[in-house]
Design an enzyme around this catalytic site. Structure first.
Site, PDB file in Angstrom:
ATOM      1  N   GLY A   1      58.035 100.479  72.249  1.00  0.00           N
ATOM      2  CA  GLY A   1      57.751 101.085  70.947  1.00  0.00           C
ATOM      3  C   GLY A   1      58.732 102.213  70.662  1.00  0.00           C
TER       4      GLY A   1
ATOM      5  N   ARG B   1      72.232  92.472  67.371  1.00  0.00           N
ATOM      6  CA  ARG B   1      71.610  93.600  68.057  1.00  0.00           C
ATOM      7  C   ARG B   1      71.291  93.220  69.523  1.00  0.00           C
ATOM      8  NH1 ARG B   1      70.742  98.942  65.998  1.00  0.00           N
ATOM      9  NH2 ARG B   1      69.449  99.764  67.657  1.00  0.00           N
TER      10      ARG B   1
ATOM     11  N   THR C   1      64.162 111.997  76.045  1.00  0.00           N
ATOM     12  CA  THR C   1      63.642 113.284  75.591  1.00  0.00           C
ATOM     13  C   THR C   1      63.573 113.283  74.074  1.00  0.00           C
ATOM     14  OG1 THR C   1      63.964 115.664  75.561  1.00  0.00           O
ATOM     15  CG2 THR C   1      65.949 114.353  75.889  1.00  0.00           C
ATOM     16  N   HIS C   2      62.430 113.742  73.557  1.00  0.00           N
ATOM     17  CA  HIS C   2      62.163 113.683  72.111  1.00  0.00           C
ATOM     18  C   HIS C   2      61.792 115.081  71.617  1.00  0.00           C
ATOM     19  CE1 HIS C   2      60.885 112.021  68.303  1.00  0.00           C
ATOM     20  NE2 HIS C   2      59.795 112.770  68.400  1.00  0.00           N
TER      21      HIS C   2
END
Ligand code: GRF
Length: 212
Positions: free
Chosen positions: A155, A77, A120-121
């Site tokens: 986060g 990753r 954008t969430h």
């Protein structure tokens, strides 16, 4: 003789997508309509974590350079994260916009682009973070939800909020109907926020974002 008009150059945007790319399209359209100078920014590349998506097709139709950086093409990753950071950095962006990019970036990416990486969430953060913000708001029985444009920190959807838009939840809503109404608000909000950040400049003071 008239003073020469010194226009500050349009800021360079790299937009990251994973899906249909309607938020990307809203940015493309707004820039085409206003012109990069007046809007304050131009898209210099579109990146994705997968191929064969409509988001990339939209970029290609608009004549924008694209790149794909897949997690599975990297041993770890961390290597993927570093490769993504490198691919983005090659376009020397002032701002990076995650517009439906369904990956969490890592340390290397944030070290290079922290403070200028916008996401954008589709929910009113800090409620309903994560990959299922629309579904989770519905399941919770919330009466309003919406969208949040925010800076990305380490986060999951926890970074400083720039702007939010509110959408009422209707009794007859299912996830897809609600998401479509959220996306109508989200596209306008994203276009507005990115333009203002680019034109006016901004500072991040703790959790507060101040657009100059
Ligand atoms: C947006 O609602 C975004 O917030 C979410 O996925 C959706 C992407 O839509 N993460 P699109 O690809 O821009 O159409």
């Amino acid at each position: 003789m008239a003073e020469p008009v010194v226009e500050s150059a349009a800021k360079r945007l790299v937009v990251l997508v994973s899906g249909s790319g309607t938020n990307l399209q809203a940015l493309i359209d707004a820039i085409a309509e206003t012109g990069p100078g007046a809007y304050g920014a131009e898209i210099v590349a579109v990146g994705a974590d997968r191929g064969g998506i409509e988001g990339l097709a939209r970029a290609e139709r608009a004549g924008l350079p694209t790149f794909v950086c897949r997690v599975k093409d990297h041993a770890t990753r961390e290597e993927w994260d570093a490769a993504l950071a490198e691919a983005v950095a090659a376009y020397e962006p002032d701002l990076v916009v995650s517009a439906g990019f369904m990956r969490i970036v890592g340390k290397e990416f944030l070290a290079r682009f922290g403070g200028r990486f916008v996401n954008t969430h589709p929910a009113l953060l800090p409620s309903f973070p994560g990959a299922h913000g629309v579904r989770d708001a519905l399941a919770y029985g919330a009466r309003v939800t919406g969208c949040t444009v925010h800076f990305v920190d380490d986060g999951v959807d926890t970074g400083p909020i720039i702007a939010q838009g509110v959408v009422e939840i209707r009794d007859e809503d299912d996830e897809s109907a609600l998401h479509e109404r959220i996306k109508e608000v989200e596209r306008r909000l994203l276009v507005d926020v990115v333009g203002r950040l680019a034109r006016n400049g901004y500072r991040i003071e703790g959790r507060k974002v101040v657009i100059q």
